[in-house]
Scaffold this motif. Structure first.
Motif: not given
Ligand SMILES: C[C@](O)(CO)[C@H](O)COP(=O)(O)OP(=O)(O)OC[C@H]1O[C@@H](n2ccc(N)nc2=O)[C@H](O)[C@@H]1O
Ligand SMILES: Nc1ncnc2c1ncn2[C@@H]1O[C@H](COP(=O)(O)OP(=O)(O)OP(=O)(O)O)[C@@H](O)[C@H]1O
Length: 277
Positions: A149-161, A182-191
């Motif tokens: 599980e990861v923290p809820v992400l902000p509403p996001l829209w994406m263009v794929l090319v 190097p590993p990934m940093a923890p996914v931040p919440a509330g952004l």
């Protein structure tokens, strides 16, 4: 009775390659999301197993047993079904096309045949199938079998090319200069979207450099997306598809139109991030 399942595009917002197993598979840490752009699977009763491939991206997609849709049906072990795969995603494109189709097939046929999903969540079909079966934002690690599980992400829209041409995943992994990054940093919440994109820009897709070596056009795709006002432009998976992140649907739609006008031969689509299983 016909049962439909959506096969959304799988997008790696990050992809950190942190090691390699003895069997050659690489250890990853990847924040994976799904977009409302994808293929569709429709299954109905039939005496034997039959696959038809339709849609604007059907050309070149295998209709024989090597199609991951039929491999998924065999893994479930049912007897007969008519399966229609409506292709909208480019293949070998880094957005899990075949893997998402396989996952959607597992979901649809487990309903039609009243069978449980496989214990391995489809891992034996490919490293991306378990995350595609979940089809919701999560942290993928291991070789693709560990989903957190990861923290809820902000509403996001994406263009794929996608610029066209196929980028073979094994060749990109082989081209890695380092396997112990190097590993990934923890996914931040509330952004909010801009702050989350700024955090993403401090993370990586380690497959981008080797993929650019295989398909230099990836650099042009990233430049075009950055030039269309994206909060972040990055390659997905092993490429060549790249994505741009946007804070609202209108700016994503406007960017997609702008890129399509500049490069009419490229595949361009857009949608909202979400959960689709
Ligand atoms: C690049 C990603 O798409 C990121 O989501 C996945 O890691 C690849 O998932 P996939 O295409 O379903 O991968 P598979 O079809 O299982 O494997 C294709 C090839 O990619 C390489 N591979 C794949 C996954 C992984 N963790 N390490 C690897 O080295 C192997 O050479 C493998 O033979
Ligand atoms: N249902 C399918 N749709 C598209 N390609 C398929 C399918 N089944 C098998 N294939 C074969 O698999 C190859 C890889 O296609 P796929 O779309 O799975 O790669 P991908 O989008 O790069 O996936 P990933 O993001 O996991 O690397 C294709 O070139 C094609 O020959």
């Amino acid at each position: 009775m016909a049962i439909e399942a959506f096969a959304p595009a799988k997008v790696n917002l990050t992809l950190h390659v942190t090691g390699q197993r003895a069997d050659g598979y690489h250890l990853l840490e990847s924040l994976v999301v799904f977009v409302g752009v994808g293929d569709r699977i429709t299954v109905s009763e039939a005496a034997d197993l039959r696959l038809a491939v339709t849609g604007p991206r059907a050309e070149g997609v295998p209709t024989g047993p090597e199609n991951l849709v039929l491999k998924a049906a065999s893994l479930l072990g049912g007897v007969g079904a008519q399966i229609v795969l409506d292709k909208h995603l480019p293949a070998a494109a880094g957005i899990g096309g075949g893997s998402s189709d396989a996952a959607a097939t597992l979901r649809a046929l487990s309903q039609l045949w009243n069978l449980d999903l496989p214990a391995d969540n489809g891992l034996s079909l490919g490293a991306d199938v378990p995350v595609c079966l979940r089809a919701a934002p999560c942290l993928m690690s291991g070789v693709g079998e560990v989903l957190t599980e990861v923290p809820v992400l902000p509403p996001l829209w994406m263009v794929l090319v996608n610029p066209g041409g196929e980028v073979p995943t094994p060749a990109v992994f082989k081209g890695l200069a380092r396997k112990d990054n190097p590993p990934m940093a923890p996914v931040p919440a509330g952004l909010d979207a801009p702050a989350f994109a700024a955090w993403l820009s401090t993370q990586r897709n380690d497959l981008e450099p080797p993929a650019r070596a295989v398909a230099p056009v990836i650099t042009d795709v990233l430049d075009a997306i950055a030039g269309a006002g994206a909060l972040l432009a990055r390659m997905s998976g092993s490429g060549a598809t790249c994505f741009g992140l946007y804070a609202d649907a209108e700016s994503a739609a406007c960017a997609a139109a702008q890129i399509k006008e500049k490069a009419p031969a490229w595949w361009v689509d857009h949608g909202a991030l979400g959960s689709f299983s």
